[in-house]
Design a protein around this motif. Structure first.
Motif, PDB file in Angstrom:
ATOM      1  N   THR A 274      50.403  47.065  48.366  1.00  0.00           N
ATOM      2  CA  THR A 274      50.770  46.127  49.400  1.00  0.00           C
ATOM      3  C   THR A 274      50.104  44.845  49.226  1.00  0.00           C
ATOM      4  OG1 THR A 274      51.828  47.835  50.445  1.00  0.00           O
ATOM      5  CG2 THR A 274      51.690  45.473  51.721  1.00  0.00           C
ATOM      6  N   VAL A 275      48.725  45.035  49.579  1.00  0.00           N
ATOM      7  CA  VAL A 275      47.763  43.953  49.685  1.00  0.00           C
ATOM      8  C   VAL A 275      47.889  42.870  48.259  1.00  0.00           C
ATOM      9  CG1 VAL A 275      45.524  43.220  49.660  1.00  0.00           C
ATOM     10  CG2 VAL A 275      46.241  44.785  51.473  1.00  0.00           C
ATOM     11  N   GLN A 276      47.914  43.585  47.179  1.00  0.00           N
ATOM     12  CA  GLN A 276      48.228  42.897  45.971  1.00  0.00           C
ATOM     13  C   GLN A 276      49.413  42.188  45.790  1.00  0.00           C
ATOM     14  OE1 GLN A 276      45.687  42.615  43.507  1.00  0.00           O
ATOM     15  NE2 GLN A 276      47.081  40.832  42.852  1.00  0.00           N
ATOM     16  N   ASP A 277      50.581  42.631  46.376  1.00  0.00           N
ATOM     17  CA  ASP A 277      51.810  41.901  46.557  1.00  0.00           C
ATOM     18  C   ASP A 277      51.473  40.750  47.448  1.00  0.00           C
ATOM     19  OD1 ASP A 277      53.126  43.560  45.009  1.00  0.00           O
ATOM     20  OD2 ASP A 277      53.813  44.913  46.646  1.00  0.00           O
ATOM     21  N   ALA A 278      50.805  41.023  48.551  1.00  0.00           N
ATOM     22  CA  ALA A 278      50.358  39.587  49.251  1.00  0.00           C
ATOM     23  C   ALA A 278      49.768  38.668  48.564  1.00  0.00           C
ATOM     24  CB  ALA A 278      49.721  39.915  50.560  1.00  0.00           C
ATOM     25  N   ILE A 279      48.775  38.982  47.824  1.00  0.00           N
ATOM     26  CA  ILE A 279      47.909  38.073  47.136  1.00  0.00           C
ATOM     27  C   ILE A 279      48.713  37.503  45.994  1.00  0.00           C
ATOM     28  CG2 ILE A 279      46.214  38.102  45.633  1.00  0.00           C
ATOM     29  CD1 ILE A 279      44.731  40.315  47.072  1.00  0.00           C
ATOM     30  N   ASN A 280      49.651  38.097  45.481  1.00  0.00           N
ATOM     31  CA  ASN A 280      50.512  37.487  44.582  1.00  0.00           C
ATOM     32  C   ASN A 280      51.471  36.388  45.048  1.00  0.00           C
ATOM     33  OD1 ASN A 280      49.657  39.244  42.575  1.00  0.00           O
ATOM     34  ND2 ASN A 280      51.099  40.752  42.511  1.00  0.00           N
ATOM     35  N   ASP A 281      51.702  36.308  46.229  1.00  0.00           N
ATOM     36  CA  ASP A 281      52.511  35.306  47.146  1.00  0.00           C
ATOM     37  C   ASP A 281      52.094  34.017  46.680  1.00  0.00           C
ATOM     38  OD1 ASP A 281      54.854  36.823  47.558  1.00  0.00           O
ATOM     39  OD2 ASP A 281      53.814  37.485  49.579  1.00  0.00           O
ATOM     40  N   TRP A 282      50.787  33.800  47.190  1.00  0.00           N
ATOM     41  CA  TRP A 282      49.986  32.307  47.200  1.00  0.00           C
ATOM     42  C   TRP A 282      48.816  32.480  46.359  1.00  0.00           C
ATOM     43  CZ3 TRP A 282      52.203  33.022  52.420  1.00  0.00           C
ATOM     44  CH2 TRP A 282      53.530  32.564  52.869  1.00  0.00           C
ATOM     45  N   GLY A 283      48.561  33.602  45.664  1.00  0.00           N
ATOM     46  CA  GLY A 283      47.163  33.431  44.959  1.00  0.00           C
ATOM     47  C   GLY A 283      45.945  34.000  45.711  1.00  0.00           C
ATOM     48  N   ARG A 284      46.119  34.041  46.996  1.00  0.00           N
ATOM     49  CA  ARG A 284      44.777  34.546  47.665  1.00  0.00           C
ATOM     50  C   ARG A 284      45.261  35.109  49.282  1.00  0.00           C
ATOM     51  NH1 ARG A 284      45.221  28.739  48.411  1.00  0.00           N
ATOM     52  NH2 ARG A 284      44.791  27.992  50.742  1.00  0.00           N
ATOM     53  N   ILE A 285      44.226  35.265  49.635  1.00  0.00           N
ATOM     54  CA  ILE A 285      44.080  35.577  51.310  1.00  0.00           C
ATOM     55  C   ILE A 285      42.754  35.099  51.839  1.00  0.00           C
ATOM     56  CG2 ILE A 285      43.861  37.321  52.989  1.00  0.00           C
ATOM     57  CD1 ILE A 285      45.716  39.158  51.279  1.00  0.00           C
ATOM     58  N   ASP A 286      42.975  34.276  52.721  1.00  0.00           N
ATOM     59  CA  ASP A 286      41.917  33.342  53.302  1.00  0.00           C
ATOM     60  C   ASP A 286      41.179  34.295  54.511  1.00  0.00           C
ATOM     61  OD1 ASP A 286      41.568  31.460  51.375  1.00  0.00           O
ATOM     62  OD2 ASP A 286      43.387  30.725  52.447  1.00  0.00           O
TER      63      ASP A 286
END
Length: 294
Positions: A72-84
């Motif tokens: 799930t976290v990888q899916d989130a990262i894929n959205d905008w390329g990062r998590i700040d």
């Protein structure tokens, strides 16, 4: 990075602090990945004009297996390329007396409030380490310092645990340019304020008077007027200011702990004074514990 807006992943955004935080961030132009156990409870967010330009909604149960959360976290990262910024907000307060709730009740409370934080943080950390950048926010509670109230023991213990986790984490990840912020709010008027049912553990009649007082106290807290309890929108405004270094937080040194609310500040100060008093009173008894010299 601030010019293009930060990317925030927030757990537990159906109501309470999580929902107010989403609102604050969208107003400021940041991008938000809002998560909850049920996507049905995020339908109103998905219908907002900011979605899908600056808002994503993902199903995330913090009690799921680590590999599920990793995906799930990888899916989130894929959205905008990062998590700040990761905000570990998902949690609940389960009333219950310690002996009646027992170990099973403790595990039920800790599965979300402590291990949920560990699972999601673990899933995000490798991404932040690779970028050498990131902020991890943990929503704790002043109850970690105000645990001497019957009926909140397992909740207070879970929050004390995430505080300790956050302190160690901050020491371990500082070398990777990752900051940690432990937020300890007092009592705030949110939709879920003390609404969780007591844990259905053993019923011990000798505790009946104590249990009745506990339930009456929780009912009184739910019935208080808005003016008697903190404004969660203002609390989240403070949180965003601190993370972004804006507003009243501009120019201030990064705090490991952020105690929000006058009641929380009072309880933390009382706890400190009590500990200082105990050490002063008992120091002559406890200090002389070193090895005798020959």
């Amino acid at each position: 990075m601030a010019d293009e807006g930060q990317v925030w992943l927030i757990t537990g955004t159906t109501s309470g602090f999580g929902r107010r935080l989403v609102d604050q961030l969208l107003v400021r132009g940041d991008r938000v990945i809002a998560t909850a156990r049920s996507l049905d409870k995020l339908k109103d967010l998905e219908a907002r004009p900011e979605s899908p330009v600056r808002l994503r909604c993902l199903q995330l149960d913090v009690t799921a297996a680590q590999d599920v959360i990793n995906c799930t976290v990888q899916d989130a990262i894929n959205d905008w390329g990062r998590i700040d910024v990761l905000v570990n907000n998902a949690g609940f307060a389960m009333p219950g007396l310690l002996e009646e709730a027992g170990a099973e009740g403790a595990m039920h409370q800790f599965d979300t409030n402590y291990f949920g934080v560990v699972r999601v943080t673990t899933a995000v950390l490798s991404h932040m380490r690779e970028r050498s950048f990131g902020t991890i926010v943990i929503i704790g509670s002043r109850s970690a310092w105000k645990a001497d109230i019957p009926g909140v023991g397992h909740y207070a213990a879970s929050k004390a645990a995430v505080h300790a986790y956050g302190e160690t984490l901050a020491a371990e990840v500082a070398r990777f340019n990752i900051k940690v912020l432990i937020v300890a709010p007092g009592l705030f008027r949110t939709e879920g304020i003390h609404t969780a049912p007591p844990y259905p553990g053993a019923h011990i009649p000798m505790y009946d008077p104590v249990r009745e007082r506990v339930l009456a106290r929780f009912a009184d807290l739910r019935a208080r007027t808005r003016e008697d309890i903190g404004d969660p929108e203002k609390a989240m405004r403070v949180l965003v200011d601190v993370v972004k270094g804006q507003g009243k937080a501009e120019g201030k040194k990064w705090p490991l702990f952020l105690v929000i609310g006058e009641d929380a500040e009072e309880d933390v100060r009382k706890h400190g004074r009590r500990m200082e008093g105990l050490m002063e009173e008992w120091g002559s008894v406890t200090r002389d514990t070193g090895w005798d010299t020959l």
